[in-house]
Design an enzyme around this catalytic site. Sequence first.
Site, PDB file in Angstrom:
ATOM      1  N   GLY A 228      26.337 -29.659  -6.957  1.00 31.17           N
ATOM      2  CA  GLY A 228      27.869 -29.533  -6.985  1.00 31.17           C
ATOM      3  C   GLY A 228      28.485 -30.311  -5.880  1.00 31.17           C
ATOM      4  O   GLY A 228      27.921 -31.211  -5.275  1.00 31.17           O
ATOM      5  N   SER A 229      29.480 -29.725  -5.320  1.00 32.34           N
ATOM      6  CA  SER A 229      30.264 -30.417  -4.230  1.00 32.34           C
ATOM      7  C   SER A 229      29.767 -30.663  -3.060  1.00 32.34           C
ATOM      8  O   SER A 229      30.109 -31.461  -2.472  1.00 32.34           O
ATOM      9  CB  SER A 229      31.740 -29.910  -4.255  1.00 32.34           C
ATOM     10  OG  SER A 229      32.490 -29.993  -5.497  1.00 32.34           O
TER      11      SER A 229
END
Length: 774
Positions: free
Chosen positions: A360-361
């Site tokens: 993810g981020s």
Amino acid sequence: MSQIDRKADRHTRGRIMFMMAVFCVLLTSAVIIRLAFLQIINQDFYQQKALSNQTRDITLYPTRGTIYDTNGKPLAISASTEMLILNPRQIAPKESSDLTKAERSLLGFAENQKYTLTDEQKTAIRERRIQLIVESLPTLIDVDSETVAEKAAKNNAYQVVLRGIEKDQADLVRQFMNDNKLAGALYFVGDSTRYYPYGSFLAHVLGCVGTDEQGLTGLEKKYDDVLTGTAGRKVTLTDRDGNALSEDYELYYPAEEGQSLVLTIDEVLQHFLEKNLEIAYNDNEVQGSAIGLVMDVNDGGILAMASYPDFDPNEPFKLSETVQAEIDAIADDEKRSAARSEAVYEQWSNKPVSFLYYPGSTFKIITTAAALEEDIVTPSSQFYCSGSLKVDGWHKPINCWKRVGHGAQNLRNVLENSCNPAIMNIGLSMGRTTFAEYVKAFGLRDKTGVDLTGEAVGLFNLNSNVDLAVYSFGQNFSLTPLQMITAVSAVANGGTLLEPHIVKEVLNADGTIAQSYGRTEVRQVISAETSETMREMLESVVKVGTGKNAYVAGYRVAGKTGTTEKIADMNQTGQDNLYVTSFVAFAPADNPQIAVLVLLDMPTVGNISGGINTAPIVRRFMEEALPYLDIDAIYTEDEQNAKSVIMPDLTGMSYSDAEAALKKLGLTCSSVGSEAKITDQVPAANATVSSNTKAILYLGGTKPDKQVTVPDLTRHTLSNAKSTLQSMGLYIRVAGGVSEGTQTVTKQDIVGGTQVAYGTVITVETTDTAQQSH
Ligand SMILES: [Zn+2]
């Protein structure tokens, strides 16, 4: 120890074993020849024995090496125990003097008189003794009667009944042997047993051993050769019943103790990590595991590594009650047994190296660092986020987590906001080839080479620009927590990817160092300049961006949030909202020393995101770890007011002396009463308080003798909680020294409804719930 050394070592051991075997054959032949010679002189005595001579070969088990933490604290030790041997050929009595009182009366023998035993009598007593052994041993040691019966029925002279018997239990067996004249049938030899003195502490990393002391998992398995040592042997020439013929014909090779390991793991940091993972697992009602890792960014040494739930390596096959109940409910025998094995392996699996997840981020760190290094962007590059981005090849726009968009932003803002469209644009400008090169260069396509078992590698199929856009913000390809923290450590440390390691030294039995391991460079991935820019921007993420909840007053923490949906699991289970939330951080931002990664696999409480669920865990860890690592705190004026101090004991002082002492700590006070000396105070001496606290000093008399009911402060804003407590005569302290009144209280150390003394300090934790970044 290098591969070559290990091979050489095995080779040497093989040769020794071979030589021993040869020597053994020679010895046996020599004894036979000598016996044959003796036969001529004393035919009657030796005839029977020479015809049936054989050897008794006892393995002498070596003591397994110790596993220590970096400061020499023993985490896995071997203690000497005993092994119980049964000789089925020595159970029957030979003559009447071998009989116990009870046996004599059973045979109708008068006391103190010599009888010749018939074969029938011998057999009858033998059977009675077997029954006694089979019934009694299970009451004295951890062995079942079926096993003992099976061993007693064997037609040989050497049966291991049980290993690893501790002294007090062995003494009970010895008493039983004496009482029943079984000293020939049962006897003890030395043994050693593995213990993990701190139970589940570092369990997944240490691993465990099986019943024969062989490593089954973790470091016990990875370093089994090193830890095991070399078995010794004691070979004795015996008659067919296992009686030693003479000590002259004995061959003795002592066992060689195993080597010990000193880990890079720091017991104190490991404790901070484990404690916070367990709290996070419970607070967030995590369905999978809470996983955490701490790395020395300049050396690649793993300082702490854990996941929760854990297990106790002293009882490695024991499952948690919940899992055991699920397995017991399976009706089919075969399926139940398979489920059991699977659950045991799952329980042992060391998630920081085996768990695959979409980063993810947190992966935006890698995309941004690569783009800076390639001069595709600079810190001042401008981006615009409308809330989504249309990528050629995909039928609909790909959304930002903030649907209304982030508007105009520079690169720093992109990271602070964790903006998806901006990062997709950066990835697309870089192109697939360059992007893939950096993913590889950061070590995310290969095993890290860490000296642990069970390391996994995820899939990476970058085939289109749609893939590229989505990969840029860490979706649709997987990696392990260890790969992630190793890559982020490279970003932090000036740009060098290091090979992670967990063993610092291998020690010989005499304590000298046989081998040591340190910083191993894999490659330079980004320049020192790019690294510096990244450090500065990631500090901003924690100061003002989506990583605010990892902020620690007085310290410069840099970090990034991550939240990903577990799409495959959601499809499979039909459950909504299954996420992996994570937070990766390093500190101090201007001179990084440690990196920390925490992940929750499927938290189910609250508004789930990396910023809300995982950043506070990192904050709690850093709050304890950074002072422990002797990293000096530098406070801003606001932080100075909110930092924690210990309340001194002021009783007996004059008001002016007390006021001066408090002022040094940043505290203020007021007085009640008019006597010359202080007779009581709130908060009490030794209480941890915020430095903006105003104490009340009693000059004569004591504080009000009353109990106050603590209110439930959760979900209140910090300013609201402060005024509520103040009005009740209670004090507030904010963990981490956060002073923003708009933050929400998420935890309090004394729960609502508890009765406490007037003037008690309530410690609260707060979260910035506005942070919902993916
Ligand atoms: Zn955006």
